[in-house]
Write a protein that holds these residues in place. Structure first.
Motif, short mmCIF file in Angstrom:
data_model
loop_
_atom_site.label_atom_id
_atom_site.label_comp_id
_atom_site.label_asym_id
_atom_site.label_seq_id
_atom_site.Cartn_x
_atom_site.Cartn_y
_atom_site.Cartn_z
N SER A 78 0.85 -1.19 0.00
CA SER A 78 0.00 0.00 0.00
C SER A 78 0.88 1.24 0.00
O SER A 78 1.88 1.31 0.73
CB SER A 78 -0.90 0.03 1.24
N GLN A 79 0.51 2.23 -0.82
CA GLN A 79 1.23 3.49 -0.86
C GLN A 79 0.40 4.62 -0.25
O GLN A 79 0.66 5.80 -0.52
CB GLN A 79 1.63 3.85 -2.31
N ALA A 80 -0.56 4.28 0.58
CA ALA A 80 -1.32 5.31 1.30
C ALA A 80 -0.35 6.06 2.21
O ALA A 80 0.60 5.48 2.75
CB ALA A 80 -2.43 4.66 2.12
N GLU A 81 -0.57 7.35 2.37
CA GLU A 81 0.36 8.19 3.11
C GLU A 81 0.64 7.65 4.51
O GLU A 81 1.80 7.62 4.95
CB GLU A 81 -0.15 9.63 3.19
N ASN A 82 -0.37 7.18 5.23
CA ASN A 82 -0.14 6.67 6.58
C ASN A 82 0.72 5.40 6.55
O ASN A 82 1.51 5.16 7.46
CB ASN A 82 -1.45 6.45 7.34
N ASP A 83 0.60 4.57 5.51
CA ASP A 83 1.43 3.37 5.38
C ASP A 83 2.88 3.74 5.03
O ASP A 83 3.83 3.12 5.52
CB ASP A 83 0.86 2.43 4.33
N LEU A 84 3.05 4.75 4.18
CA LEU A 84 4.40 5.22 3.84
C LEU A 84 5.10 5.77 5.08
O LEU A 84 6.26 5.44 5.35
CB LEU A 84 4.33 6.29 2.75
N ASP A 108 9.32 1.41 -4.19
CA ASP A 108 8.79 2.45 -3.32
C ASP A 108 9.88 3.12 -2.48
O ASP A 108 9.86 4.33 -2.29
CB ASP A 108 7.71 1.86 -2.40
N PHE A 109 10.81 2.31 -1.98
CA PHE A 109 11.90 2.85 -1.15
C PHE A 109 13.21 2.21 -1.54
O PHE A 109 13.27 1.01 -1.87
CB PHE A 109 11.64 2.58 0.34
N LEU A 110 14.27 3.01 -1.46
CA LEU A 110 15.63 2.52 -1.61
C LEU A 110 16.32 2.73 -0.27
O LEU A 110 16.38 3.85 0.24
CB LEU A 110 16.37 3.28 -2.71
N LEU A 111 16.81 1.62 0.30
CA LEU A 111 17.50 1.68 1.59
C LEU A 111 18.98 1.38 1.39
O LEU A 111 19.33 0.43 0.68
CB LEU A 111 16.92 0.65 2.56
N THR A 127 14.49 -11.27 9.21
CA THR A 127 13.82 -11.09 10.50
C THR A 127 13.20 -9.71 10.68
O THR A 127 12.29 -9.56 11.50
CB THR A 127 14.78 -11.34 11.68
N GLN A 128 13.69 -8.71 9.93
CA GLN A 128 13.15 -7.37 10.12
C GLN A 128 12.54 -6.80 8.84
O GLN A 128 11.37 -6.43 8.85
CB GLN A 128 14.25 -6.44 10.64
N LEU A 129 13.31 -6.73 7.77
CA LEU A 129 12.84 -6.01 6.59
C LEU A 129 11.67 -6.71 5.90
O LEU A 129 10.60 -6.14 5.74
CB LEU A 129 14.00 -5.76 5.62
N THR A 130 11.85 -7.94 5.50
CA THR A 130 10.76 -8.63 4.80
C THR A 130 9.61 -8.99 5.75
O THR A 130 8.48 -9.19 5.31
CB THR A 130 11.23 -9.91 4.07
N ALA A 131 9.90 -9.04 7.04
CA ALA A 131 8.85 -9.33 8.03
C ALA A 131 8.05 -8.08 8.42
O ALA A 131 7.05 -8.18 9.12
CB ALA A 131 9.48 -9.94 9.28
N ALA A 132 8.48 -6.92 7.95
CA ALA A 132 7.81 -5.67 8.32
C ALA A 132 6.41 -5.58 7.70
O ALA A 132 6.20 -6.08 6.59
CB ALA A 132 8.66 -4.48 7.88
N PRO A 133 5.48 -4.96 8.40
CA PRO A 133 4.14 -4.78 7.84
C PRO A 133 4.19 -4.01 6.53
O PRO A 133 5.00 -3.10 6.38
CB PRO A 133 3.42 -3.94 8.92
N ASN A 134 3.35 -4.40 5.59
CA ASN A 134 3.17 -3.71 4.31
C ASN A 134 4.29 -3.96 3.29
O ASN A 134 4.22 -3.47 2.17
CB ASN A 134 2.99 -2.20 4.56
N VAL A 135 5.35 -4.69 3.64
CA VAL A 135 6.42 -4.96 2.68
C VAL A 135 6.00 -6.13 1.79
O VAL A 135 5.71 -7.22 2.28
CB VAL A 135 7.76 -5.27 3.39
N SER A 136 5.96 -5.89 0.48
CA SER A 136 5.56 -6.95 -0.45
C SER A 136 6.76 -7.66 -1.05
O SER A 136 6.71 -8.86 -1.28
CB SER A 136 4.67 -6.39 -1.56
#
Length: 169
Positions: A78-84, A108-111, A127-136
């Motif tokens: 999701s690219q809704a502002e609150n999700d971003l 969407d993001f470059l880290l 354990t963190q990045l791909t497990a984060a909410p909203n990460v596809s």
């Protein structure tokens, strides 16, 4: 903010401080061609106007055991502002992520992520990045070497007014 117009002297001060943030005010003033008190006033005004956001040491990551740098291309569901914003807030809590840029396009993001080794990065990834909410999805690009790394922006000292908007030396 006190002023927004930059003259040649201001640009010279910005360029020199960007190149060497530990430079003394006396040396900075000498390079800018002004005396030390007005130079210090200009630096303070540049800080107040947020042209200068801070001063930092350039740390060698390998000297501290960070031998891997990875650019992670992150897609969100999701690219809704609150999700971003929620994703940016979460990223801000991860010390291994040194930069986070929201992009236009398929990513969407470059880290920019630093890790001790590839295994440490993979642990962070799973354990963190791909497990984060909203990460596809995440695509990782391992940096082989850095050919150029400059802080800040190019500062052209020959642009702008000649210096008519300041109390002078």
């Amino acid at each position: 903010m006190r002023r927004v117009k930059l003259d040649r002297i201001d640009r010279r001060i910005l360029r020199d401080l960007q190149d060497d943030g530990r430079m003394t005010n006396v040396e900075l003033a000498r390079r800018a061609g002004i005396s030390a008190p007005p130079c210090l006033r200009r630096v303070r005004a540049l800080e107040e106007a947020q042209f200068i956001r801070g001063y930092h040491a350039d740390i060698n990551p390998e000297a501290l055991g960070y031998g891997v740098m990875v650019f992670a291309h992150v897609g969100l569901t999701s690219q809704a502002e609150n999700d971003l914003r929620a994703f940016e807030d979460l990223v801000a809590s991860w010390p291994l992520v040194r930069e986070c840029h929201m992009l236009a396009g398929e990513t969407d993001f470059l880290l920019k992520v630093v890790a001790e080794d590839w295994d440490s990065y993979q642990k962070f990834l799973t354990t963190q990045l791909t497990a984060a909410p909203n990460v596809s999805h995440v695509k990782s690009s391992l940096a082989i070497r850095t050919g150029k790394s400059l802080p800040g922006v190019p500062v052209d000292v020959n642009v702008g007014p000649a210096g008519d908007d300041h109390d002078e030396e």
